[in-house]
Scaffold this motif. Structure first.
Motif, mmCIF file in Angstrom:
data_model
loop_
_atom_site.group_PDB
_atom_site.id
_atom_site.type_symbol
_atom_site.label_atom_id
_atom_site.label_comp_id
_atom_site.label_asym_id
_atom_site.label_seq_id
_atom_site.Cartn_x
_atom_site.Cartn_y
_atom_site.Cartn_z
ATOM 1 N N LYS A 430 0.854 -1.191 0.000
ATOM 2 C CA LYS A 430 0.000 0.000 0.000
ATOM 3 C C LYS A 430 0.886 1.236 0.000
ATOM 4 C CE LYS A 430 -3.853 -1.821 2.675
ATOM 5 N NZ LYS A 430 -4.512 -1.820 3.962
ATOM 6 N N ALA A 431 0.436 2.268 -0.667
ATOM 7 C CA ALA A 431 1.163 3.550 -0.641
ATOM 8 C C ALA A 431 0.144 4.651 -0.830
ATOM 9 C CB ALA A 431 2.194 3.597 -1.769
ATOM 10 N N VAL A 432 0.283 5.698 -0.037
ATOM 11 C CA VAL A 432 -0.645 6.809 -0.214
ATOM 12 C C VAL A 432 0.074 8.146 0.015
ATOM 13 C CG1 VAL A 432 -1.581 6.745 2.161
ATOM 14 C CG2 VAL A 432 -2.980 7.638 0.339
ATOM 15 N N PRO A 433 -0.048 9.063 -0.953
ATOM 16 C CA PRO A 433 0.521 10.395 -0.738
ATOM 17 C C PRO A 433 -0.354 11.190 0.231
ATOM 18 C CG PRO A 433 0.068 9.969 -3.094
ATOM 19 C CD PRO A 433 -0.637 8.926 -2.305
ATOM 20 N N VAL A 434 0.289 11.991 1.079
ATOM 21 C CA VAL A 434 -0.453 12.846 2.018
ATOM 22 C C VAL A 434 0.100 14.255 1.869
ATOM 23 C CG1 VAL A 434 -1.066 13.255 4.444
ATOM 24 C CG2 VAL A 434 -0.703 10.915 3.643
ATOM 25 N N ASP A 435 -0.792 15.216 1.673
ATOM 26 C CA ASP A 435 -0.316 16.585 1.491
ATOM 27 C C ASP A 435 -0.236 17.292 2.840
ATOM 28 O OD1 ASP A 435 0.562 18.854 0.288
ATOM 29 O OD2 ASP A 435 -1.438 19.607 -0.180
ATOM 30 N N MET A 436 0.970 17.346 3.375
ATOM 31 C CA MET A 436 1.172 17.999 4.679
ATOM 32 C C MET A 436 1.417 19.503 4.512
ATOM 33 S SD MET A 436 1.281 15.565 6.970
ATOM 34 C CE MET A 436 2.265 16.069 8.369
ATOM 35 N N PHE A 437 1.852 19.907 3.320
ATOM 36 C CA PHE A 437 2.276 21.300 3.126
ATOM 37 C C PHE A 437 1.644 21.909 1.876
ATOM 38 C CE2 PHE A 437 5.718 18.804 5.064
ATOM 39 C CZ PHE A 437 5.727 19.384 6.317
ATOM 40 N N PRO A 438 0.316 22.150 1.922
ATOM 41 C CA PRO A 438 -0.350 22.748 0.760
ATOM 42 C C PRO A 438 0.341 24.033 0.306
ATOM 43 C CG PRO A 438 -1.966 22.109 2.395
ATOM 44 C CD PRO A 438 -0.626 21.909 3.025
ATOM 45 N N ARG A 439 0.305 24.255 -0.983
ATOM 46 C CA ARG A 439 0.853 25.437 -1.661
ATOM 47 C C ARG A 439 2.377 25.435 -1.742
ATOM 48 N NH1 ARG A 439 -2.608 25.498 -4.466
ATOM 49 N NH2 ARG A 439 -4.015 27.228 -4.618
ATOM 50 N N GLY A 441 5.993 22.846 -2.556
ATOM 51 C CA GLY A 441 6.308 21.726 -3.441
ATOM 52 C C GLY A 441 6.427 20.386 -2.724
ATOM 53 N N HIS A 442 6.297 20.365 -1.401
ATOM 54 C CA HIS A 442 6.559 19.124 -0.669
ATOM 55 C C HIS A 442 5.361 18.182 -0.663
ATOM 56 C CE1 HIS A 442 10.226 20.913 0.776
ATOM 57 N NE2 HIS A 442 9.535 21.979 1.122
ATOM 58 N N VAL A 443 5.669 16.898 -0.734
ATOM 59 C CA VAL A 443 4.597 15.907 -0.572
ATOM 60 C C VAL A 443 5.138 14.710 0.209
ATOM 61 C CG1 VAL A 443 5.034 14.903 -2.875
ATOM 62 C CG2 VAL A 443 2.848 14.482 -1.751
ATOM 63 N N GLU A 444 4.328 14.251 1.121
ATOM 64 C CA GLU A 444 4.698 13.139 1.994
ATOM 65 C C GLU A 444 4.038 11.857 1.440
ATOM 66 O OE1 GLU A 444 6.444 13.393 6.110
ATOM 67 O OE2 GLU A 444 6.180 14.955 4.639
ATOM 68 N N THR A 445 4.638 10.698 1.721
ATOM 69 C CA THR A 445 4.015 9.437 1.283
ATOM 70 C C THR A 445 4.132 8.417 2.418
ATOM 71 O OG1 THR A 445 4.906 9.902 -0.919
ATOM 72 C CG2 THR A 445 3.958 7.726 -0.594
ATOM 73 N N VAL A 446 3.085 7.656 2.653
ATOM 74 C CA VAL A 446 3.156 6.562 3.631
ATOM 75 C C VAL A 446 3.018 5.249 2.864
ATOM 76 C CG1 VAL A 446 2.313 5.704 5.858
ATOM 77 C CG2 VAL A 446 1.710 8.010 5.117
ATOM 78 N N CYS A 447 3.903 4.293 3.167
ATOM 79 C CA CYS A 447 3.855 2.996 2.474
ATOM 80 C C CYS A 447 3.815 1.862 3.483
ATOM 81 C CB CYS A 447 5.127 2.782 1.652
ATOM 82 S SG CYS A 447 5.257 3.907 0.291
ATOM 83 N N LEU A 448 3.133 0.819 3.118
ATOM 84 C CA LEU A 448 3.170 -0.413 3.910
ATOM 85 C C LEU A 448 3.914 -1.470 3.107
ATOM 86 C CD1 LEU A 448 2.331 -2.348 6.198
ATOM 87 C CD2 LEU A 448 0.174 -2.707 4.979
ATOM 88 N N LEU A 449 4.958 -2.020 3.728
ATOM 89 C CA LEU A 449 5.685 -3.118 3.098
ATOM 90 C C LEU A 449 5.420 -4.377 3.905
ATOM 91 C CD1 LEU A 449 7.894 -0.458 3.089
ATOM 92 C CD2 LEU A 449 8.848 -2.030 1.455
ATOM 93 N N SER A 450 5.291 -5.455 3.181
ATOM 94 C CA SER A 450 4.951 -6.691 3.856
ATOM 95 C C SER A 450 5.967 -7.742 3.458
ATOM 96 C CB SER A 450 3.543 -7.055 3.386
ATOM 97 O OG SER A 450 3.155 -8.210 3.962
ATOM 98 N N LYS A 451 6.342 -8.579 4.439
ATOM 99 C CA LYS A 451 7.355 -9.587 4.140
ATOM 100 C C LYS A 451 6.721 -10.706 3.326
ATOM 101 C CE LYS A 451 10.970 -12.257 6.313
ATOM 102 N NZ LYS A 451 11.941 -11.890 5.282
ATOM 103 N N LEU A 452 7.386 -11.046 2.248
ATOM 104 C CA LEU A 452 6.879 -12.137 1.421
ATOM 105 C C LEU A 452 7.486 -13.435 1.916
ATOM 106 C CD1 LEU A 452 7.386 -10.486 -2.038
ATOM 107 C CD2 LEU A 452 5.199 -11.002 -0.996
#
Ligand code: SAH
Length: 543
Positions: A430-439, A441-452
């Motif tokens: 899973k990965a989702v961008p989150v806008d912490m700083f509108p206006r 250029g910065h953008v944050e992303t949260v990812c879930l990694l799972s062990k295969l």
């Protein structure tokens, strides 16, 4: 070849990571600040470099549908905002694309796992912290403002669209007091004068304001008057602090603080926990979005009551502490000693007793935890922009957590690190961008990694060919470098050219870069491609 002062009619097709518009003229990438994707513009060439050029929009012939009128009088000069000229929806579309492009092209991540960006309810006045340099304006009156881009010239400002609105009132009281009492602003060049920065913080949930004056002095003339004038004008004022910074330095705050009024700190509530905010402690600047970000991280971590969490790059402990209740153990790691002290106090003040905080480098501390045979169920990583060290990712993988939650503020280094995780048998689910700083250029992303886990012979679903395994090649793969160069300059570079540049910097000792087939001469990397590859190697911290 483009020439300076030539004028072209062209379409703006993309943005750079700094938010500048991009167009293509005669196959060359031209950066045109303050334009919007979808603009048709007359662009004048200002400067031509080897593989790109800078231009200026002389006229906007057909404005992009994304354009809006700027609601700020100084947005062109100030450099605090990149996107005041396009709608917030258009900005979110751009940020989504930036994360999508990096994760799929550099990281090789399955596009289907990338969710839609989480926008901010507030795109104005969301910042709860302002550090405003003090100077004189053209009329010789004391003013506060922001530095113009790449300079220390103060652009005077009466109100800012990003900052809490109460800061405007506080700033007015402060400059009136300074003017009336002739307290001089600090002059960097001469290392003379007194007032360096007006530093403001606001705790939204508790409605508490902190005013901190950073001064080149141990005390201020008429400091009692300042306190009483602030108290009179600002009912939410909770504390006034003098921060002493007498060094000749760019660093804003000094080490010593003296409380002039109140307790020297304010308290905010985040994810149901109370956090003490003092001038020197870290706190998320967009509180509401931080709560959303931590909520997503907690959902991805999905911790059970018998589970152990390691929070690497934990700052003052906020992410881990927001998940610590109801789990077995939390271990936080952070390099700044003061932040670790804050994290410990934050745990104690919220009655959290299952947390341990370690001060040190994430890489070293993780290795130490691995040697102590700590087996975390989940590891959170929230590194600075340069991302994680390769060794750290190996160590985390050796500890074999079921889940890794990666919070990133740079999509390109995130993508690089996700690919390395893939080579260790982790898949980004899973990965989702989150806008912490509108206006901005910065953008944050949260990812879930799972062990295969190994199922017969098909244990993992990644392309080992493409993951560098030798120490000499560390960091980014050839494909990641190619994707980065394409994204930043529009150029296509070959593996051969990348190896030639790597060889020049001693990253690889010997490879096919100089082996011809005996018939045709081996091409050498053209200068503009060389510069673009060097830029990519620098970006990935390989040189
Ligand atoms: N997770 C925190 C802070 C993230 S910012 C929060 O959400 O509030 C990244 C943090 O990493 C900073 O606090 C910085 O001081 C810390 N840091 C930077 N390099 C580090 C390193 N090599 N080892 C450990 N921590 C580091």
């Amino acid at each position: 070849m483009l020439k300076k002062n030539e004028i072209f009619e062209t379409d703006i097709i993309d943005y750079t990571t700094e938010g500048s518009g991009v167009c293509k003229i005669d196959g060359m990438t031209v950066f045109v600040p303050s334009t919007a994707v979808g603009d048709r513009a007359e662009v004048k060439i200002l400067k031509v470099a080897k593989n790109y050029a800078f231009g200026k929009a002389e006229r906007i012939l057909t404005p992009s549908a994304d354009r809006i009128g700027s609601d700020c009088t100084v947005s062109e000069k100030c450099g605090g905002c990149l996107f005041r000229h396009i709608s917030y929806e258009a900005e979110l579309r751009y940020k989504q694309k930036r994360v999508y492009d990096s994760l799929t092209r550099i990281g090789g991540i399955d596009p289907d796992v990338i969710g839609g960006i989480v926008g901010s309810d507030k795109s104005c006045h969301y910042r709860n912290k302002a550090q405003l340099p003090v100077s004189y304006d053209r009329e010789g009156r004391v003013c506060v403002g922001f530095y113009a881009p790449r300079s220390h010239r103060v652009i005077p400002l009466d109100g800012c669209m990003l900052q809490e609105e109460i800061f405007t009132q506080a700033a007015r009281v402060f400059v009136d007091w300074a003017d009336k009492n002739r307290i001089p602003p600090y002059n960097e060049t001469a290392h003379k004068g007194v007032l360096r920065h007006l530093y403001l913080r606001y705790a939204e949930k508790t409605d508490q304001l902190m005013v901190c004056v950073v001064a080149n002095a141990k005390e201020l003339r008429r400091e009692k008057e300042l306190v009483s004038e602030l108290c009179c004008a600002l009912p939410c004022l909770k504390t006034v602090v003098l921060n002493v910074n007498t060094e000749k330095t760019n660093v804003i705050t000094g080490k010593a603080c003296r409380t002039l009024y109140g307790d020297g700190y304010i308290t905010d509530i985040l994810c149901g926990l109370r956090f003490r905010i003092s001038p020197l402690s870290f706190y998320q600047v967009n509180r509401d979005q931080a709560e959303k970000l931590y909520g997503i991280a907690a959902d991805y971590a999905s911790l059970g009551s018998e589970e152990t969490l390691i929070d690497l790059y934990c700052g003052t402990g906020t992410i881990g502490l927001s998940m610590a209740r109801g789990i077995k153990k939390l271990i936080g790691v952070e390099i700044i000693p003061e932040a670790i002290e804050d994290a410990k106090r934050n745990a104690a003040e919220n009655g959290i007793r299952n947390a341990e905080f370690i001060c040190g480098d994430a890489c070293v501390a993780a290795e130490e935890l691995r040697r102590r045979s700590i087996r975390p169920d989940c590891v959170i990583l929230d590194p600075p922009r340069k991302g994680c060290d390769r060794e750290l990712i190996s160590t985390v993988a050796e500890m074999s957590p079921k889940r890794v939650v990666y919070v990133s503020c740079d999509p390109a280094t995130l993508a690089r690190d996700l690919a390395i995780f893939t080579s260790h048998g982790y898949s980004t689910v899973k990965a989702v961008p989150v806008d912490m700083f509108p206006r901005t250029g910065h953008v944050e992303t949260v990812c879930l990694l799972s062990k295969l886990f190994s199922q017969g012979s098909t244990a993992v679903e990644f392309d080992l060919e493409n993951i560098p395994t030798t120490k000499a090649e560390a960091k980014a793969t050839y494909d990641q470098i190619k994707a980065y160069v394409r994204e930043t300059t529009g150029l296509n570079v070959s593996t051969l050219y990348i190896s030639q540049v790597k060889h020049k910097y001693g990253i690889i000792e010997r490879e096919n870069y100089n082996l011809g087939n005996g018939k045709a001469p081996v091409p050498t990397v053209p200068p503009e491609k060389e510069a673009a590859i060097e830029d990519a190697l620098r970006h990935f911290q390989m040189i």
